[in-house]
Design a protein around this motif. Structure first.
Motif, PDB file in Angstrom:
ATOM      1  N   ASP A  67       0.204   8.561 -12.137  1.00 41.35           N
ATOM      2  CA  ASP A  67       1.372   9.820 -11.315  1.00 41.35           C
ATOM      3  C   ASP A  67       2.821   9.216 -10.911  1.00 41.35           C
ATOM      4  N   ALA A 122      -0.361   6.393 -12.715  1.00 40.86           N
ATOM      5  CA  ALA A 122      -1.061   6.999 -11.577  1.00 40.86           C
ATOM      6  C   ALA A 122      -2.400   6.330 -11.328  1.00 40.86           C
ATOM      7  N   ASP A 123      -3.165   6.100 -12.385  1.00 39.49           N
ATOM      8  CA  ASP A 123      -4.493   5.487 -12.230  1.00 39.49           C
ATOM      9  C   ASP A 123      -4.386   4.084 -11.650  1.00 39.49           C
ATOM     10  N   PHE A 124      -3.447   3.299 -12.182  1.00 37.49           N
ATOM     11  CA  PHE A 124      -3.303   1.917 -11.730  1.00 37.49           C
ATOM     12  C   PHE A 124      -2.883   1.860 -10.269  1.00 37.49           C
ATOM     13  N   THR A 125      -1.848   2.610  -9.902  1.00 38.05           N
ATOM     14  CA  THR A 125      -1.330   2.544  -8.534  1.00 38.05           C
ATOM     15  C   THR A 125      -2.328   3.120  -7.534  1.00 38.05           C
ATOM     16  N   HIS A 126      -3.088   4.121  -7.944  1.00 39.13           N
ATOM     17  CA  HIS A 126      -4.115   4.673  -7.047  1.00 39.13           C
ATOM     18  C   HIS A 126      -5.177   3.630  -6.753  1.00 39.13           C
ATOM     19  N   THR A 139       0.832  -1.198   0.000  1.00 38.78           N
ATOM     20  CA  THR A 139       0.000   0.000   0.000  1.00 38.78           C
ATOM     21  C   THR A 139       0.867   1.249   0.000  1.00 38.78           C
ATOM     22  N   GLY A 140       1.916   1.265   0.844  1.00 37.30           N
ATOM     23  CA  GLY A 140       2.800   2.417   0.905  1.00 37.30           C
ATOM     24  C   GLY A 140       3.505   2.670  -0.414  1.00 37.30           C
ATOM     25  N   SER A 141       4.020   1.613  -1.048  1.00 38.74           N
ATOM     26  CA  SER A 141       4.714   1.759  -2.326  1.00 38.74           C
ATOM     27  C   SER A 141       3.779   2.243  -3.425  1.00 38.74           C
ATOM     28  N   MET A 142       2.582   1.664  -3.476  1.00 41.25           N
ATOM     29  CA  MET A 142       1.633   2.068  -4.509  1.00 41.25           C
ATOM     30  C   MET A 142       1.198   3.518  -4.330  1.00 41.25           C
ATOM     31  N   ALA A 143       0.968   3.922  -3.083  1.00 43.01           N
ATOM     32  CA  ALA A 143       0.582   5.306  -2.816  1.00 43.01           C
ATOM     33  C   ALA A 143       1.715   6.255  -3.196  1.00 43.01           C
TER      34      ALA A 143
END
Length: 450
Positions: free
Chosen positions: A200, A108-112, A70-74
């Protein structure tokens, strides 16, 4: 008489016109410099953020913990959004770079989406993991190409305001220019389209406060004593020219800013020092370093000797990298065979002549103390069970780190390889939780100007 008065009036008017024109020129020049500085900031931040984005994507591939994923994706979402914004700040309005912007938007869309969902109930699918790997590889390609453009900008002192003028005048930037390089990156990003599934150095405030607590009862050094301590720390002659002033407001402790003349006639050394205790916290010498005459290993020994001669006799080298012609090294103390990462010291050595050109000791000065309870509750084999199945562990240590809540925890520090990359993982030595995972960078490649 009238003629004399007229001449005087005209002279005053002429002088006034000249002063007005001069002031107007100065204002325009200041505005142009500010404009250029904003462009340069956006471009170099863009290059930095794309590097960082690839690191975080790589870390997410190696993590086996839900909280770290979660931290890495954010973080990737945040960085890709920043990069997208910085690209928009460059004078590229007349040049089509929509594919690179589209790539950043897709990341950005995917990781969000991944960051905000509950992956305990909805873990990554095989397709999503493959997609993450693809984003990681593509980020590496774009980052490397952009570093090449950055090398060209720095080597040839390219001004973005000049580029802007040429674009407005419909002048073709031509091959081998910064614009051409970015257009080539955009062309590469165009090839990513069908794989993107279009759907992003200051110090942390808490460290400053800890250091303030450490020095509050120490003896206060006056300016003359502080300069003497600075010369001693840098090992320069007692009569070396120096300037000293108080650090400005906004930091938790009283400090000095000291400039020491370099005996070899190169750029002066800048040093920060606490008023109480006379502790050097930071040193930098900013000068051109274009040659590499000594090895990274030789430079690490120079850095280690420097620390040993100044009383840091309990530290060991844990990381060393080469960035162009500078060696950057991280040293940490140990206790009961555990590395104490909150107490790290950073050293920089010029690879042309072996001079120390950087030192950062704030964390060591603020955090170093005796630790207790450094015995792990878990055996190493139990910690290894928590590692990603595709990661091959090659080295392990005990280590104290600060977790995401700012709390010190005892961990097993593991180094492993996966997909030709090396990762550093920290597994809590008491409960097996994966505290952190990082993709390790090798030596920074040297990018040649176009």
């Amino acid at each position: 008489m009238f003629r004399a008065i007229l001449i005087a009036v005209l002279s005053v008017a002429l002088i006034g016109t000249g002063v007005f024109a001069y002031n107007e020129h100065q204002e325009k020049e200041a505005l142009a410099i500010s404009h250029e500085n904003n462009y340069q900031r956006a471009f170099h931040q863009l290059a930095f953020h794309l590097d960082h984005m690839q690191d975080e994507l790589g870390a997410s591939l190696a993590t086996n913990g839900l909280s770290n994923m979660t931290g890495s994706m954010a973080e990737v979402w945040r960085i890709s959004s920043l990069a997208h914004s910085e690209m928009g700040e460059l004078p590229m309005g007349l040049v089509p770079i929509n594919k690179t912007e589209e790539y950043l938007s897709n990341v950005a869309d995917f990781t969000h989406d991944v960051a905000i969902r509950d992956r305990a109930d909805e873990p990554l699918t095989d397709d999503e993991y493959e997609r993450l790997e693809t984003f990681y590889e593509q980020a590496g390609e774009i980052s490397a190409d952009l570093r090449g453009v950055q090398a060209d900008v720095l080597a040839n002192d390219i001004r973005w305001t000049d580029i802007e003028t040429e674009l407005v005048a419909n002048t073709d930037p031509g091959e081998g220019t910064a614009i051409d390089g970015i257009q080539q990156i955009d062309e590469k990003a165009k090839g990513f389209g069908e794989n993107n599934w279009n759907d992003d150095t200051g110090f942390p405030v808490d460290v400053e406060e800890r250091l303030a607590n450490v020095v509050e009862d120490k003896e206060e050094f006056d300016e003359e004593e502080a300069v003497e301590r600075a010369r001693e720390f840098l090992n320069v002659a007692d009569d070396t020219n120096a300037e000293i002033s108080r650090l400005g407001e906004g930091i938790a402790y009283e400090g000095y800013k000291i400039y020491i003349e370099d005996p070899d006639g190169e750029s002066n050394y800048a040093m920060d020092m606490t008023v109480r205790g006379g502790l050097p916290t930071w040193v930098m010498q900013d000068r051109p370093i274009t040659e590499t005459n000594i090895s990274l290993n030789e430079a690490s020994e120079i850095a280690a000797d420097f620390l040993d001669e100044r009383g840091f006799d309990d530290v060991e080298l844990v990381d060393g990298k080469q960035y162009d012609s500078i060696g950057t090294f991280q040293f940490v103390p140990t206790a009961n065979d555990a590395r104490l990462y909150p107490d790290a010291i950073i050293m920089k050595v010029a690879l042309d002549d072996g001079d120390i050109v950087g030192y950062k000791g704030t964390e060591y000065l603020a955090n170093h103390r005796e630790r207790h309870d450094l015995d792990p509750e878990l055996e190493l084999e139990e910690a290894l069970d928590e590692v990603h199945e595709n990661l091959e562990v090659r080295e392990e240590h005990l280590a104290v780190i600060e977790n995401q809540n700012g709390e010190e925890v005892l961990t097993y520090e593991l180094y492993g390889t996966m997909n030709d990359d090396t990762y550093q993982l920290f597994i809590n030595a008491n409960d097996g939780v994966e505290e952190d995972v990082k993709r390790m960078q090798g030596a920074e490649p040297v990018y040649n100007a176009m």
